[in-house]
Motif scaffolding. Structure first.
Motif, mmCIF file in Angstrom:
data_model
loop_
_atom_site.group_PDB
_atom_site.id
_atom_site.type_symbol
_atom_site.label_atom_id
_atom_site.label_comp_id
_atom_site.label_asym_id
_atom_site.label_seq_id
_atom_site.Cartn_x
_atom_site.Cartn_y
_atom_site.Cartn_z
ATOM 1 N N THR A 65 0.834 -1.210 0.000
ATOM 2 C CA THR A 65 0.000 0.000 0.000
ATOM 3 C C THR A 65 0.870 1.261 0.000
ATOM 4 O OG1 THR A 65 -1.648 -1.286 1.205
ATOM 5 C CG2 THR A 65 -1.955 1.108 1.153
ATOM 6 N N ASP B 75 -7.873 -4.601 -1.490
ATOM 7 C CA ASP B 75 -7.647 -5.292 -0.214
ATOM 8 C C ASP B 75 -8.904 -5.051 0.609
ATOM 9 O OD1 ASP B 75 -7.078 -6.318 2.235
ATOM 10 O OD2 ASP B 75 -5.207 -5.217 2.559
ATOM 11 N N ARG C 270 -8.135 -6.920 5.086
ATOM 12 C CA ARG C 270 -7.546 -6.418 6.332
ATOM 13 C C ARG C 270 -8.315 -5.191 6.836
ATOM 14 N NH1 ARG C 270 -3.871 -2.705 7.757
ATOM 15 N NH2 ARG C 270 -3.049 -2.309 5.676
ATOM 16 N N GLN D 275 -6.499 3.254 4.786
ATOM 17 C CA GLN D 275 -5.063 3.526 4.591
ATOM 18 C C GLN D 275 -4.804 3.994 3.151
ATOM 19 O OE1 GLN D 275 -2.580 0.042 4.921
ATOM 20 N NE2 GLN D 275 -0.652 1.198 4.833
ATOM 21 N N ASP E 57 -4.546 -2.269 -5.335
ATOM 22 C CA ASP E 57 -3.999 -2.774 -4.073
ATOM 23 C C ASP E 57 -4.644 -4.124 -3.779
ATOM 24 O OD1 ASP E 57 -2.553 -2.805 -1.725
ATOM 25 O OD2 ASP E 57 -3.927 -1.504 -0.599
HETATM 26 MG MG LIG Z 1 -1.691 -3.026 2.272
#
Ligand SMILES: [Mg+2]
Ligand SMILES: Nc1nc2c(ncn2[C@@H]2O[C@H](COP(=O)(O)OP(=O)(O)OP(=O)(O)O)[C@@H](O)[C@H]2O)c(=O)[nH]1
Length: 301
Positions: A114, A137, A140, A146, A189
């Motif tokens: 990332t 993603d 997570r 993020q 990502d």
């Molecule tokens: Mg990541």
């Protein structure tokens, strides 16, 4: 600070583990013998440059020593430098010809996927390109947020779904969005996954397949992010990911502050996948195009 000076500073631990150790074998100007070559061999092996590269280089050293064409540590260093630059040749830069250009980013957990995407976004935006991040993603906790923080910093758009949703669908939507809004680059990502976990590698294959439903020749780059501090384990990761999705390049991160930067040579020599970029810190401008001459120069200067 100049670019080379910055690189030198960031690679100083790797330099200590290779070049400074070699300098320490024999006092400056001192004579070398067979044993010196053996000691160089041991240093190279323990420095993560890998068995193949070490053997190849020490064979050349031995031959030149027998021919009397190397006499001291300076000669050894000169030869080593030349061979290491040679070993890293034939790297291509990122393929950004298509519009949109699609970059799929993969790797194990916590290697810097990332962060590298954020840095790439910064690089492309500074070049005047319009950038889309695909938040695939979905696994997570806080991964989407993020990526959004990076997007705000670098002025990229983010395409996201709910946490836990299908990552392939996110990638597909991002591509459709980029096509209809004439964006230049899409960076996807993905969740960190262990290379040995079969269902997770299957999921990557599925993402790849769904990408092609939107743009048939995409992804134009599939980049594996490798953390330099993992040393030789990086080679195993590269082999598994390459089998699963077919890599076009590698980004080696966290070269700052590790003594294991020699792994860059092992990746090139043993896996043969081009190293496209290197990460040398956590900030948005800590990503560099990989330049073999500059990299080796920073280790020897
Ligand atoms: Mg990541
Ligand atoms: N020193 C240093 N730290 C880095 C570099 N690249 C990434 N990091 C740090 O590594 C940590 C993990 O980075 P992420 O980008 O979240 O890694 P990731 O691969 O996306 O992680 P997951 O999504 O959890 O698999 C963060 O603290 C980053 O700041 C680098 O080149 N140098």
């Amino acid at each position: 600070m100049g670019l080379l000076n910055k690189l030198k500073e960031k690679l100083s631990k790797t330099k200590q583990s290779i070049v400074e150790k070699i300098e320490g074998i024999v006092p400056a100007g001192g004579k070398i013998d067979e044993k010196t070559i053996e000691e160089v061999e041991e240093i190279l092996i323990s420095s993560d440059i890998g068995v193949k590269a070490t053997e190849e280089i020490t064979d050349i050293l031995r031959k030149k020593f027998k021919e009397n064409s190397i006499r001291n540590v300076t000669d050894i260093k000169t030869l080593l430098k030349k061979e290491l630059i040679e070993l890293l040749q034939n790297n291509t830069s990122l393929n950004l010809k298509a519009s949109p250009s699609v970059i799929l980013v993969v790797g194990v957990n916590g290697v810097g996927k990332t962060t590298t995407i954020g840095k790439l976004g910064y690089k492309f935006s500074s070049e005047g390109k319009s950038v889309v991040f695909a938040a695939a993603d979905t696994f997570r906790a806080a991964a989407i947020e993020q990526l959004e923080v990076w997007a705000i910093r670098v002025g990229a758009d983010v395409i996201k779904h709910k946490s836990g949703s299908d990552p392939a669908a996110v990638a597909f939507d991002a591509l459709e969005y980029a096509k209809s809004n004439h964006k230049d680059v899409v960076i996807i990502d993905t969740a960190g996954r262990l290379h040995t976990k079969v269902p997770l590698m299957e999921e990557l294959r599925k993402i790849n397949k769904v990408i092609k439903k939107s743009i048939s020749d995409a992804p134009h780059e599939t980049l594996l992010i490798l953390d330099a501090t993992t040393g030789q384990n990086a080679l195993r990761q590269a082999t598994f990911f390459n089998e699963a999705v077919g890599l076009t390049g590698v980004v080696v991160t966290k070269l700052d502050g590790t003594a294991k930067g020699g792994v860059v040579f092992a990746i090139k020599k043993e896996i043969g996948i081009p190293i496209k970029l290197i990460g040398i810190g956590e900030d948005f401008d800590d990503l560099k195009d990989f330049n073999p001459e500059e990299f080796v120069e920073a280790l020897f200067d």
